[in-house]
Design an enzyme around this catalytic site. Structure first.
Site, PDB file in Angstrom:
ATOM      1  CD  GLN A   1      -2.705   0.964   2.618  1.00 46.34           C
ATOM      2  OE1 GLN A   1      -2.171   1.308   3.672  1.00 46.34           O
ATOM      3  NE2 GLN A   1      -3.933   0.509   2.585  1.00 46.34           N
TER       4      GLN A   1
ATOM      5  CB  SER B   1       1.489   7.384   4.554  1.00 48.15           C
ATOM      6  OG  SER B   1       0.337   6.915   5.205  1.00 48.15           O
TER       7      SER B   1
ATOM      8  CB  SER C   1       1.412  -1.963   4.711  1.00 49.04           C
ATOM      9  OG  SER C   1       0.964  -1.002   5.627  1.00 49.04           O
TER      10      SER C   1
ATOM     11  CD  GLU D   1      -6.403   0.415   5.654  1.00 46.45           C
ATOM     12  OE1 GLU D   1      -5.286   0.173   6.105  1.00 46.45           O
ATOM     13  OE2 GLU D   1      -6.649   1.389   4.915  1.00 46.45           O
TER      14      GLU D   1
ATOM     15  CB  SER E   1      -5.800   9.338  12.931  1.00 43.26           C
ATOM     16  OG  SER E   1      -6.615  10.456  12.656  1.00 43.26           O
ATOM     17  CG  ASN E   2      -8.939   5.188  16.185  1.00 41.57           C
ATOM     18  OD1 ASN E   2      -8.895   4.724  15.045  1.00 41.57           O
ATOM     19  ND2 ASN E   2      -8.844   4.427  17.261  1.00 41.57           N
ATOM     20  CD  GLU E   3      -6.837  11.018  17.288  1.00 43.29           C
ATOM     21  OE1 GLU E   3      -6.280  10.790  18.368  1.00 43.29           O
ATOM     22  OE2 GLU E   3      -6.566  10.389  16.243  1.00 43.29           O
TER      23      GLU E   3
END
Length: 383
Positions: free
Chosen positions: A125, A128, A160, A243, A366-368
């Site tokens: 992948q 980023s 990854s 994902e 991100s969880n945020e």
């Protein structure tokens, strides 16, 4: 919620269980994060393909079995209960494959899906970037159209499986005047293409499951583009949905971990604190709750409903559950667990999982950010 399986589903479970009992390696493979271990896992992918278990939900024409999501959940339960290895090609089969099925041409489906299911091409992948992090709308790597090719320049990081993979999929900016999520295109390319440099990133445990990828005037055929030029954001969001949602982190994976965690507690019950006991109980309950919720979402998808904010909710839940499970294990093992090396067997499996689980709230978005998505879509809050 009560789960009742049909006779056909029960027969399928028995078939999977028998195959796994006969074929799962008796000895644990080396870590996926190293070259030797990765190669061992690739051989396992090909063993799975020999039994037509590479990706059971895909159409038979593309190396699958054409099964539904409930059958996939059953397969996963038997897979993890048998102690089968992690999937080396999870970026391909769980993320890119479903995206190609949704957005790819007939030629692309024929070209990529079967080799993916057969373990013949390993995927990385490439999203980023150093100046963007997990914010894919801030991607700056360029892909400039030159006839029937794109010329790519830029850099990806924390890719990854890129240290050992054959191909990568990623987002590149094809409109130099665009900003944010506009002007991005989804492109697939071999990592041995001239101009591509892969630089492995050494992690805390010394292995290199991630890598940086540098692109210097890399020429990629236009036919390797997925969907139309400029539609990369839409395609990537579909991939991210896979994902975060159902497929990358099946509940069976966490149920198997919770079972091992209970066994670990039994081994250390004389010295375990009440807080550690509570953490183990919570881990078990969370894994069961996640499984039941996933069955519910799968049933809704099979009935024709699209996954929306549920994907973000799933991602938040499984990433924090993963971290909590491994923190509970480390609290049982004590400080000495961090001194053990990758050759120390079962106890070190917890250490490796703990190191990786710490990044769970960051990767896959991100969880945020996921909480913002949930607030926007479920609560109707403004952006």
């Amino acid at each position: 919620m009560e789960l009742n399986y049909t006779p056909e589903q029960q027969a399928f479970r028995a078939e999977v269980r028998a195959w796994m009992a006969a074929n799962v390696p008796s000895q644990s493979l080396k870590t996926l994060e190293g070259r030797e271990g990765f190669d061992q896992h690739v051989l396992w992918e090909r063993k799975l393909a020999s039994g037509n278990w590479g990706m059971v939900t895909w159409p038979e024409a593309y190396g699958g079995r054409g099964l539904d999501l409930i059958q996939w959940l059953i397969f996963e339960e038997e897979y993890w209960a048998a102690g089968a290895p992690n999937r080396a090609n999870q970026n391909g089969i769980f993320l890119l494959g479903p995206t190609i099925i949704e957005y790819g041409t007939d030629e692309q489906k024929a070209r990529f899906l079967t080799p993916m299911a057969h373990g013949e091409i390993m995927w990385a992948q490439a999203w980023s970037e150093p100046d963007a992090g997990s914010d894919m709308a801030a991607i700056r790597s360029r892909a400039v159209r030159d006839g029937d090719h794109y010329v790519i320049n830029g850099q990806k990081t924390w890719s990854s499986r890129a240290a050992f993979a054959d191909w990568c999929f990623g987002l590149f900016r094809t409109d130099g005047e665009s900003s944010r999520h506009h002007g991005l295109t989804f492109i697939l390319l071999p990592l041995d293409t001239p101009g591509v440099t892969v630089r492995p990133i050494r992690q805390l445990h010394g292995e290199t499951g991630f890598a940086e990828i540098f692109f210097d005037d890399v020429r990629v055929p236009v036919e390797n583009r997925l969907a139309d030029e400029g539609e990369g954001w839409k395609v990537a969001m579909a991939t991210a949905g896979f994902e975060r949602g159902l497929m990358l982190r099946s509940p069976a994976r966490f149920q198997a971990t919770a079972k091992r965690l209970v066994q670990l507690y039994d081994q250390h019950s004389q010295t375990a604190s009440p807080q550690a006991r509570d953490a183990v109980l919570q881990a078990w309950m969370d894994a069961e709750a996640y499984a039941l919720n996933t069955y519910s979402v799968a049933a809704q998808v099979m009935a024709g409903r699209k996954i929306g904010a549920e994907a973000s909710l799933n991602k938040i839940f499984w990433s924090e559950m993963d971290r909590a499970q491994h923190r509970a294990a480390m609290s049982l093992l004590g400080a000495a667990a961090e001194l053990r090396t990758l050759a120390d067997g079962e106890a070190n499996t917890w250490l490796e999982g703990y190191i990786f689980s710490l990044s769970g709230p960051i990767y896959a978005g991100s969880n945020e950010i996921q909480r913002n998505i949930v607030a926007e879509r479920l609560l109707g809050l403004p952006r």
